[in-house]
Design an enzyme around this catalytic site. Sequence first.
Site, PDB file in Angstrom:
ATOM      1  N   HIS A  54      36.253  29.770  42.576  1.00  0.00           N
ATOM      2  CA  HIS A  54      36.199  30.581  41.366  1.00  0.00           C
ATOM      3  C   HIS A  54      37.346  30.172  40.441  1.00  0.00           C
ATOM      4  O   HIS A  54      38.270  29.454  40.860  1.00  0.00           O
ATOM      5  CB  HIS A  54      36.289  32.080  41.689  1.00  0.00           C
ATOM      6  CG  HIS A  54      37.537  32.475  42.409  1.00  0.00           C
ATOM      7  ND1 HIS A  54      37.578  32.743  43.752  1.00  0.00           N
ATOM      8  CD2 HIS A  54      38.812  32.621  41.963  1.00  0.00           C
ATOM      9  CE1 HIS A  54      38.813  33.047  44.103  1.00  0.00           C
ATOM     10  NE2 HIS A  54      39.584  32.971  43.036  1.00  0.00           N
TER      11      HIS A  54
HETATM   12  C1  T46 Z   1      42.271  33.760  44.883  1.00  0.00           C
HETATM   13  C2  T46 Z   1      42.271  33.310  46.306  1.00  0.00           C
HETATM   14  C3  T46 Z   1      43.466  32.519  46.676  1.00  0.00           C
HETATM   15  C4  T46 Z   1      39.884  43.286  46.610  1.00  0.00           C
HETATM   16  O1  T46 Z   1      39.217  44.337  46.750  1.00  0.00           O
HETATM   17  N1  T46 Z   1      41.122  43.296  46.002  1.00  0.00           N
HETATM   18  C5  T46 Z   1      41.863  42.184  45.822  1.00  0.00           C
HETATM   19  O2  T46 Z   1      42.979  42.280  45.279  1.00  0.00           O
HETATM   20  C6  T46 Z   1      41.321  40.921  46.256  1.00  0.00           C
HETATM   21  C7  T46 Z   1      42.122  39.644  46.051  1.00  0.00           C
HETATM   22  C8  T46 Z   1      40.097  40.917  46.864  1.00  0.00           C
HETATM   23  N2  T46 Z   1      39.411  42.070  47.049  1.00  0.00           N
HETATM   24  C9  T46 Z   1      38.116  42.045  47.754  1.00  0.00           C
HETATM   25  C10 T46 Z   1      36.975  41.423  46.945  1.00  0.00           C
HETATM   26  C11 T46 Z   1      36.096  40.799  48.012  1.00  0.00           C
HETATM   27  O3  T46 Z   1      35.174  41.757  48.457  1.00  0.00           O
HETATM   28  O4  T46 Z   1      38.247  41.207  48.901  1.00  0.00           O
HETATM   29  C12 T46 Z   1      37.064  40.481  49.146  1.00  0.00           C
HETATM   30  C13 T46 Z   1      37.344  38.983  49.311  1.00  0.00           C
HETATM   31  O5  T46 Z   1      37.828  38.458  48.045  1.00  0.00           O
HETATM   32  P1  T46 Z   1      37.436  36.983  47.532  1.00  0.00           P
HETATM   33  O6  T46 Z   1      36.036  36.686  47.898  1.00  0.00           O
HETATM   34  O7  T46 Z   1      37.763  36.955  46.070  1.00  0.00           O
HETATM   35  O8  T46 Z   1      38.435  36.056  48.379  1.00  0.00           O
HETATM   36  P2  T46 Z   1      38.848  34.527  48.120  1.00  0.00           P
HETATM   37  O9  T46 Z   1      39.617  34.079  49.295  1.00  0.00           O
HETATM   38  O10 T46 Z   1      37.677  33.714  47.737  1.00  0.00           O
HETATM   39  O11 T46 Z   1      39.816  34.590  46.849  1.00  0.00           O
HETATM   40  C14 T46 Z   1      41.048  35.292  46.950  1.00  0.00           C
HETATM   41  C15 T46 Z   1      41.352  35.976  45.620  1.00  0.00           C
HETATM   42  O12 T46 Z   1      40.280  36.859  45.277  1.00  0.00           O
HETATM   43  C16 T46 Z   1      41.550  34.995  44.507  1.00  0.00           C
HETATM   44  O13 T46 Z   1      42.178  35.652  43.417  1.00  0.00           O
HETATM   45  O14 T46 Z   1      42.719  33.050  44.024  1.00  0.00           O
HETATM   46  O15 T46 Z   1      42.118  34.390  47.243  1.00  0.00           O
END
Ligand code: T46
Length: 136
Positions: A54
Amino acid sequence: MKHSTIHDCHLMDIRKYSDNRGYLSVVEGQTDIPFDIKRIYYLYMVPEVARGAHAHKQLQQLLIATSGSVDVIVDDGTNKQTFHLDRPWKGLYIPAGLWRDLENFSGGTVLLCLASEPYNPDDYIRDYNEFVNNIH
Ligand code: T46
């Protein structure tokens, strides 16, 4: 979306202090990094999968592998660069407006993220074509 290039990303040495009790590293918002820290989160117990995939419209970040290692591939729509994070005193600054993929997590990796904004799902672009169209 803010427009950045991969050249706006950089690996930095995080300040560290050591004595016979070991090491302590510190990051202060606006002093060591160009933003106030509004949120922290961390990834851990990651199996053999890729994460990320993303871009953020406004969010700036500092990523630190406090243990283990991970590859962070940043992409500005034209160029890509891979940064290998494998030391707790190495931080990767990522400005807004760049695509990122997280790959090759080693066992036991803890990836700490210092973020410039509270969580906002509307700040994410999760479709690569939409990201590229936003740039051009
Ligand atoms: C990034 C990389 C390094 C929340 O509810 N609050 C939060 O502050 C975050 C970061 C996530 N979430 C929830 C949203 C999703 O349901 O946690 C779940 C997993 O998040 P995501 O799919 O976005 O995870 P990554 O590892 O793809 O990305 C994360 C961060 O979202 C992003 O900002 O840069 O880690």
